[in-house]
Design an enzyme around this catalytic site. Structure first.
Site, PDB file in Angstrom:
ATOM      1  N   LYS A   8       0.836  -1.201   0.000  1.00  0.00           N
ATOM      2  CA  LYS A   8       0.000   0.000   0.000  1.00  0.00           C
ATOM      3  C   LYS A   8       0.871   1.251   0.000  1.00  0.00           C
ATOM      4  O   LYS A   8       1.906   1.302   0.672  1.00  0.00           O
ATOM      5  CB  LYS A   8      -0.905  -0.038   1.232  1.00  0.00           C
ATOM      6  CG  LYS A   8      -1.962   1.059   1.309  1.00  0.00           C
ATOM      7  CD  LYS A   8      -2.841   0.817   2.522  1.00  0.00           C
ATOM      8  CE  LYS A   8      -3.866   1.901   2.735  1.00  0.00           C
ATOM      9  NZ  LYS A   8      -4.735   1.635   3.915  1.00  0.00           N
ATOM     10  N   SER A  66     -10.044   0.253   7.205  1.00  0.00           N
ATOM     11  CA  SER A  66      -9.413   0.348   5.890  1.00  0.00           C
ATOM     12  C   SER A  66      -8.957  -0.970   5.291  1.00  0.00           C
ATOM     13  O   SER A  66      -8.649  -1.023   4.105  1.00  0.00           O
ATOM     14  CB  SER A  66      -8.221   1.308   5.952  1.00  0.00           C
ATOM     15  OG  SER A  66      -8.661   2.632   6.121  1.00  0.00           O
ATOM     16  N   SER A 110      -9.220   2.519   3.168  1.00  0.00           N
ATOM     17  CA  SER A 110      -8.219   3.135   2.325  1.00  0.00           C
ATOM     18  C   SER A 110      -7.339   2.144   1.562  1.00  0.00           C
ATOM     19  O   SER A 110      -6.514   2.547   0.743  1.00  0.00           O
ATOM     20  CB  SER A 110      -7.325   4.052   3.166  1.00  0.00           C
ATOM     21  OG  SER A 110      -6.658   3.329   4.177  1.00  0.00           O
TER      22      SER A 110
END
Length: 469
Positions: free
Chosen positions: A77, A176, A152
């Site tokens: 990520k 997330s 996210s």
């Protein structure tokens, strides 16, 4: 069978047997990314030259020295630094930032044979559950490219759903890992704080934000957790491995006697269709002779506690950016940082006390129940152009994180939780069931989730080609 359609567990078995090489996997991923990523925008930064160099170094080692993953590729990520690879945090402030050293998490993964080949898209500094930013744009849901992939860890979830990854790294503060897993029909797990070591942030003893695994199945997720976990002196809250194989735990049927379900945890509106899909999935436990009851801990103070403590973290981490680059931060970031800067010491103390009580109540709850289950999100995937969910079931939300209460309430408890695909709406959009176990009960959680996964039998549906509707 195409490599991209096989499980991570199967791929690693073949790597260890010498039937395939990490270079074969990187070739397959590069071809798949070229085929589909322009449609969904999940992996905006690629580093295949770096990945192939690492793969060749692994291939020079004896098989038994190649780690848990043995050369399995893993996207990281874009909130986590990877040495020599552009890491933007989804922000124009860092659009050209190239770290000189990798995060502890990346170093652990690479030591266990993970090969980093891409950075997955994220909202600016991970703020918000819709994956878009001013650097790379929006990530789209492959089940319907007009819809949000949530966030996210949206880029990570989409890469899995479309066959651009076998496993993926994500992170979770207020849902997330779980929100995008629910929206994209994959499995995302928030581990207990400290289970996965990471670099220190400004707030050294942060127990709200964790790093964790994502995959298409529970077993694949457990495999990645085995590679991710372990203590490190650089992270003072990190936990030792303890000799547990999480993959082994996922393959064992747990002894469940009594589980609890709550559609809304007593704190949030929820879309009726989402609630019913989750309720039906939980009822399958009754087929195994397990009692299913309606119950949940007391989360009545969760909204105040979480939003206060989140704001403290945002002020600590981003107040300097607000001072130096106010024009480069999105409105939601500005609101959250300013909220934190306005808090009094008394408000922070109150929120800490509320969190303490929620943790104590959760521990007491798990003396009576083996699991807590609820929905992972309160709505199905919404239009990608909407920055966040502004209301649900006739209730209007005050801010961009109110709609995430069903996930962030669990974050406060320190308990591990995952989102498991449990069904589809009438429109054909995925819904995730959130399954929660007692704090540090990852092994128990994985075994239970795998049991329900077998009953539901949904994990043969992926990967998919992006669908335009």
């Amino acid at each position: 069978m195409d490599l991209i359609r096989q499980s991570a567990v199967s791929i690693v078995e073949q790597l260890k047997a010498g039937a395939i090489t990490p270079l074969d996997l990187l070739d397959a991923l590069e071809a798949r990314i070229a085929e589909v990523d322009a449609i969904v925008n999940a992996l905006p930064t690629l580093c295949f030259d770096r990945a192939r160099a690492h793969a060749r170094r692994l291939m020079d080692l004896p098989v038994e020295e190649r780690g848990v993953l043995a050369g399995l590729p893993v996207p990281i990520k874009d909130l986590i630094e990877v040495e020599g690879v552009c890491t933007t945090f989804g922000s124009p402030i860092f659009k050209d930032h190239v770290p000189e050293r990798s995060d502890i998490l990346v170093r652990h993964l690479e030591e266990e044979g993970g090969v980093v080949y891409a950075k997955s898209n994220t909202p600016e500094f991970g703020a918000g559950a819709n994956t878009f930013n001013e650097v790379f744009g929006a990530t789209r849901n492959p089940w319907n490219t007009s819809r949000s992939a949530a966030g996210s860890s949206g880029g990570a979830a989409v890469s899995l759903a479309t066959g651009m990854a076998w496993v993926a790294h994500g992170s979770d503060l207020g849902g997330s890992l779980r929100n995008p897993a629910s929206f994209c029909g994959i499995v995302g797990m928030r581990p207990s704080p400290g289970r996965v070591a990471k670099n220190l942030g400004v707030k050294v003893d942060d127990l709200l934000s964790v790093e964790g695994p994502m995959a298409r199945t529970v077993e694949d997720l457990a495999l990645l957790l085995d590679a991710m976990c372990g203590e490190d002196a650089g992270d003072p809250v990190s936990l030792p491995r303890g000799g547990t194989s999480f993959l082994g735990a996922a393959r064992r049927s747990p002894r469940l006697k009594r589980v609890a379900f709550s559609a809304d945890l007593g704190i949030t509106p929820i879309d009726p269709e989402v609630a019913e899909i989750c309720r039906r999935a939980v009822s399958r436990f009754a087929e195994l002779g397990i009692a299913v009851e309606e119950a949940h801990p007391d989360f009545s103070k969760a909204r105040h506690a979480f939003q206060t403590l989140r704001a403290v973290g945002f002020a600590a981490s981003h107040s300097r950016k607000l001072k130096d680059y106010p024009e480069l931060l999105k409105p939601e970031m500005v609101w959250n940082v300013e909220k934190g800067l306005k808090l009094s010491v008394e408000e922070i103390i109150e929120a800490e006390a509320e969190r303490r009580d929620i943790i104590a109540g959760t521990l007491a709850f798990f003396e009576e129940y083996d699991l807590l289950m609820t929905s992972a999100t309160i709505v199905p995937p919404y239009p990608v152009e909407e920055r966040y969910v502004s209301g649900c079931a006739g209730i209007t939300f005050d801010n961009y994180i109110d709609w995430l209460a069903i996930a962030y309430a669990v974050s406060l408890t320190t308990a591990p939780a995952l989102s498991l695909p449990c069904g589809f709406t009438a429109e054909g959009l995925p819904v995730g069931l959130q399954i929660v176990a007692r704090p540090r009960g990852e092994a128990h959680l994985l075994g239970a989730a795998a049991e329900l996964e077998r009953l539901l039998d949904l994990n043969t549906l992926m990967p998919i080609d992006p669908r335009h509707r």
